[in-house]
Motif scaffolding. Structure first.
Motif, PDB file in Angstrom:
ATOM      1  N   TYR A  14      -2.346  20.149  -4.225  1.00  0.00           N
ATOM      2  CA  TYR A  14      -1.328  19.932  -3.208  1.00  0.00           C
ATOM      3  C   TYR A  14      -2.008  19.576  -1.906  1.00  0.00           C
ATOM      4  N   GLY A  15      -1.629  18.483  -1.293  1.00  0.00           N
ATOM      5  CA  GLY A  15      -2.261  18.073  -0.051  1.00  0.00           C
ATOM      6  C   GLY A  15      -1.881  16.661   0.314  1.00  0.00           C
ATOM      7  N   THR A  16      -2.604  16.086   1.257  1.00  0.00           N
ATOM      8  CA  THR A  16      -2.242  14.767   1.764  1.00  0.00           C
ATOM      9  C   THR A  16      -2.729  13.635   0.893  1.00  0.00           C
ATOM     10  N   ASN A  17      -3.675  13.898   0.009  1.00  0.00           N
ATOM     11  CA  ASN A  17      -4.196  12.861  -0.871  1.00  0.00           C
ATOM     12  C   ASN A  17      -3.747  13.118  -2.291  1.00  0.00           C
ATOM     13  N   GLY A  18      -4.211  12.257  -3.197  1.00  0.00           N
ATOM     14  CA  GLY A  18      -3.903  12.464  -4.591  1.00  0.00           C
ATOM     15  C   GLY A  18      -3.179  11.279  -5.185  1.00  0.00           C
ATOM     16  N   PRO A  19      -3.166  11.178  -6.495  1.00  0.00           N
ATOM     17  CA  PRO A  19      -2.503  10.073  -7.166  1.00  0.00           C
ATOM     18  C   PRO A  19      -1.025  10.005  -6.818  1.00  0.00           C
ATOM     19  N   GLN A  20      -0.503   8.807  -6.790  1.00  0.00           N
ATOM     20  CA  GLN A  20       0.901   8.591  -6.465  1.00  0.00           C
ATOM     21  C   GLN A  20       1.703   8.470  -7.738  1.00  0.00           C
ATOM     22  N   PRO A  21       2.858   9.142  -7.841  1.00  0.00           N
ATOM     23  CA  PRO A  21       3.656   9.037  -9.058  1.00  0.00           C
ATOM     24  C   PRO A  21       4.404   7.718  -9.073  1.00  0.00           C
ATOM     25  N   TYR A  22       4.956   7.414 -10.229  1.00  0.00           N
ATOM     26  CA  TYR A  22       5.774   6.221 -10.306  1.00  0.00           C
ATOM     27  C   TYR A  22       7.066   6.412  -9.523  1.00  0.00           C
ATOM     28  N   ARG A  23       7.451   5.372  -8.813  1.00  0.00           N
ATOM     29  CA  ARG A  23       8.686   5.379  -8.046  1.00  0.00           C
ATOM     30  C   ARG A  23       9.771   4.713  -8.876  1.00  0.00           C
ATOM     31  N   PRO A  24      10.796   5.445  -9.298  1.00  0.00           N
ATOM     32  CA  PRO A  24      11.843   4.843 -10.115  1.00  0.00           C
ATOM     33  C   PRO A  24      12.564   3.740  -9.347  1.00  0.00           C
ATOM     34  N   GLY A  25      12.969   2.707 -10.087  1.00  0.00           N
ATOM     35  CA  GLY A  25      13.680   1.609  -9.465  1.00  0.00           C
ATOM     36  C   GLY A  25      12.739   0.488  -9.057  1.00  0.00           C
ATOM     37  N   TYR A  26      13.238  -0.346  -8.156  1.00  0.00           N
ATOM     38  CA  TYR A  26      12.501  -1.535  -7.755  1.00  0.00           C
ATOM     39  C   TYR A  26      11.567  -1.257  -6.583  1.00  0.00           C
ATOM     40  N   SER A  27      10.455  -1.984  -6.548  1.00  0.00           N
ATOM     41  CA  SER A  27       9.523  -1.938  -5.427  1.00  0.00           C
ATOM     42  C   SER A  27       8.968  -3.340  -5.219  1.00  0.00           C
ATOM     43  N   PHE A  28       8.568  -3.626  -3.987  1.00  0.00           N
ATOM     44  CA  PHE A  28       8.089  -4.959  -3.631  1.00  0.00           C
ATOM     45  C   PHE A  28       6.796  -4.830  -2.854  1.00  0.00           C
ATOM     46  N   ASP A  29       5.803  -5.644  -3.223  1.00  0.00           N
ATOM     47  CA  ASP A  29       4.514  -5.684  -2.531  1.00  0.00           C
ATOM     48  C   ASP A  29       4.241  -7.104  -2.062  1.00  0.00           C
ATOM     49  N   PHE A  30       3.712  -7.222  -0.861  1.00  0.00           N
ATOM     50  CA  PHE A  30       3.264  -8.516  -0.352  1.00  0.00           C
ATOM     51  C   PHE A  30       1.946  -8.328   0.382  1.00  0.00           C
ATOM     52  N   ASP A  31       0.915  -9.076  -0.038  1.00  0.00           N
ATOM     53  CA  ASP A  31      -0.411  -9.018   0.583  1.00  0.00           C
ATOM     54  C   ASP A  31      -0.825 -10.422   1.005  1.00  0.00           C
ATOM     55  N   ALA A  32      -1.603 -10.498   2.080  1.00  0.00           N
ATOM     56  CA  ALA A  32      -2.193 -11.759   2.508  1.00  0.00           C
ATOM     57  C   ALA A  32      -3.616 -11.480   2.963  1.00  0.00           C
ATOM     58  N   GLY A  33      -4.519 -12.422   2.675  1.00  0.00           N
ATOM     59  CA  GLY A  33      -5.922 -12.223   3.041  1.00  0.00           C
ATOM     60  C   GLY A  33      -6.606 -13.534   3.357  1.00  0.00           C
ATOM     61  N   TYR A  34      -7.766 -13.410   4.016  1.00  0.00           N
ATOM     62  CA  TYR A  34      -8.556 -14.590   4.366  1.00  0.00           C
ATOM     63  C   TYR A  34     -10.029 -14.266   4.196  1.00  0.00           C
ATOM     64  N   LEU A  35     -10.723 -15.094   3.399  1.00  0.00           N
ATOM     65  CA  LEU A  35     -12.168 -15.005   3.242  1.00  0.00           C
ATOM     66  C   LEU A  35     -12.787 -16.086   4.123  1.00  0.00           C
ATOM     67  N   PHE A  36     -13.519 -15.682   5.127  1.00  0.00           N
ATOM     68  CA  PHE A  36     -14.014 -16.595   6.142  1.00  0.00           C
ATOM     69  C   PHE A  36     -15.004 -17.603   5.555  1.00  0.00           C
ATOM     70  N   ASP A  37     -15.106 -18.739   6.229  1.00  0.00           N
ATOM     71  CA  ASP A  37     -15.943 -19.838   5.782  1.00  0.00           C
ATOM     72  C   ASP A  37     -17.394 -19.382   5.586  1.00  0.00           C
ATOM     73  N   SER A  38     -17.935 -19.674   4.397  1.00  0.00           N
ATOM     74  CA  SER A  38     -19.313 -19.317   4.062  1.00  0.00           C
ATOM     75  C   SER A  38     -19.979 -20.501   3.384  1.00  0.00           C
ATOM     76  N   GLY A  39     -21.289 -20.605   3.525  1.00  0.00           N
ATOM     77  CA  GLY A  39     -22.026 -21.700   2.918  1.00  0.00           C
ATOM     78  C   GLY A  39     -22.049 -21.607   1.411  1.00  0.00           C
ATOM     79  N   ALA A  40     -22.024 -22.769   0.748  1.00  0.00           N
ATOM     80  CA  ALA A  40     -22.126 -22.860  -0.702  1.00  0.00           C
ATOM     81  C   ALA A  40     -23.411 -23.603  -1.058  1.00  0.00           C
ATOM     82  N   SER A  41     -23.908 -23.376  -2.274  1.00  0.00           N
ATOM     83  CA  SER A  41     -25.162 -23.987  -2.683  1.00  0.00           C
ATOM     84  C   SER A  41     -25.036 -25.509  -2.718  1.00  0.00           C
ATOM     85  N   SER A  42     -26.117 -26.196  -2.428  1.00  0.00           N
ATOM     86  CA  SER A  42     -26.149 -27.659  -2.369  1.00  0.00           C
ATOM     87  C   SER A  42     -25.767 -28.253  -3.734  1.00  0.00           C
TER      88      SER A  42
END
Length: 382
Positions: free
Chosen positions: A112-140
């Motif tokens: 019992y505490g502030t951390n720990g595995p999260q149980p399944y939430r019955p019903g619908y749920s929605f997730d949206f993530d966005a990310g950016y990997l900054f410009d990096s050099g690639a091999s010739s």
């Protein structure tokens, strides 16, 4: 923060030694990773159980109580009170208005505490993530590369009387590539400008015996740039099976295998240890993704967590190169520091870090490496 970062790095020092093998789709590693462990407890990790304000002495545990509006607290750990027969998200008022559940099916343990595995939430749920990997050099002669990421998921979860949970999720993901290009590449030209993934995730969590539970999952998907139609290389069929043993309120052990359908078939281990030493810390020393979480208290009136993640990430698509079909795979390791906040209506997060061990491979040849670089991501869950 530095200590958390070093600990996270130690939990997963390096990915498997492979250049062309694929892996579980990392589009939803944040969600998929949590799904592996979140159903092992009736409590959710966005809030601790009730009992007073943060920092106050523990109070008496009330199995039917309501979390106070002025914030969570830290009650002393009670003895098991029987099988979980409540839905922590069902009561009006969302997270703060939910009744407090009891122990999980079969009398399994939990901290019992502030951390720990999260149980399944019955019903619908929605997730949206966005990310950016900054410009990096690639091999010739490939020049450089930057990537923009968008991930969406709509899931529906049903919980049955014996504690079994079934989740079906629709997934849609986009990757936008800025480079690499070169006039000297010939038929082995650079990566496409954009690729897409349509996925369907089926997850079954079953209580097996007291302190034991299992998860089975199947995740088919279509992965393509729509450049030259679809063939077998656009279809991927992933799966996993994991068995959990809750040895004590502090320790849970996980062990299993996953099948990853990419350039080459691959079977990898799923497993590790989940350790919750106290009310503030949780350590998930797991493969293929590890996490250290610290409850930072209330910031601007909302419960806030700080975390460090390290994950082995592999993604793959069927693409058009030189006028014909090919299969492209992106592989890297991602180390991030982040913070998530419970907003009452849902959860928001933001994170940033470092991407390394980066490789692009193609079934018909012409792969290249990418220099280490920075990443930033954010998202919402409701």
């Amino acid at each position: 923060m530095d200590v958390a970062l070093l600990c996270a790095a130690a939990l997963l020092a390096a990915p498997p030694d492979t250049e062309s093998d694929g892996s579980f789709s990392s589009y939803h590693f944040a969600e998929g990773y949590d799904e592996v462990v979140r159903a092992q407890s009736p409590f959710y990790d966005e809030l601790p159980p009730p009992g007073g304000d943060f920092g106050n002495p523990p109070t008496t545990f009330d199995p039917g109580g309501i979390p106070p509006s002025n914030g969570p607290g830290f009650p002393a750990q009670p003895p098991p009170t029987g099988p979980y027969n409540g839905d922590p998200f069902a009561a009006p008022g969302g997270t703060f208005g939910a009744p407090v559940p009891q122990y999980g099916s079969g009398g399994s343990f939990y901290t019992y505490g502030t951390n720990g595995p999260q149980p399944y939430r019955p019903g619908y749920s929605f997730d949206f993530d966005a990310g950016y990997l900054f410009d990096s050099g690639a091999s010739s002669p490939y020049g450089s590369l930057a990537i923009t990421e968008f991930d969406l998921e709509l899931a529906n979860t049903k919980i049955f009387g014996n504690g079994t949970a079934f989740t079906f999720a629709n997934e849609f993901d986009v990757r936008l590539f800025d480079g690499p290009t070169s006039p000297n590449l010939g038929v082995f030209n650079g990566v496409p400008a954009d690729v897409y993934r349509f996925g369907w995730d089926f997850v079954l969590d079953v209580p097996v015996a007291p302190q034991w539970s299992a998860q089975l999952a199947f995740n088919p998907s279509i992965n393509t740039d729509f450049g030259n139609g679809l063939s077998r290389e656009a279809f991927q069929f992933d799966g996993r099976g994991v068995l959990f043993y809750q040895a004590s309120p502090q320790f849970t052990f996980a062990g299993g295998v996953g099948y990853w359908d990419r350039l080459d078939d691959m079977i990898i281990p799923y497993g590790g240890i989940i350790w919750t030493p106290n009310d503030r810390w949780e350590i998930r020393a797991l493969f293929p993704k590890s996490r250290i979480t610290y409850f930072a208290g209330h910031m601007w009136g909302k419960p806030t967590w700080i975390y460090a993640d390290i994950e082995y990430n592999v993604e793959s698509w069927e693409v058009e190169r030189g006028g014909r079909r090919d299969q492209m795979q992106m592989e890297d390791v991602r180390l991030v520091l982040g913070a998530r906040k419970d907003q009452g209506w849902g959860t928001t997060f933001i994170e940033g870090g470092y991407v390394f061990n980066r490789e692009f491979d193609f079934k018909r040849g012409g792969g290249f490496g990418v220099d280490d670089g920075a990443i930033i991501r954010g998202g919402i869950r409701f």
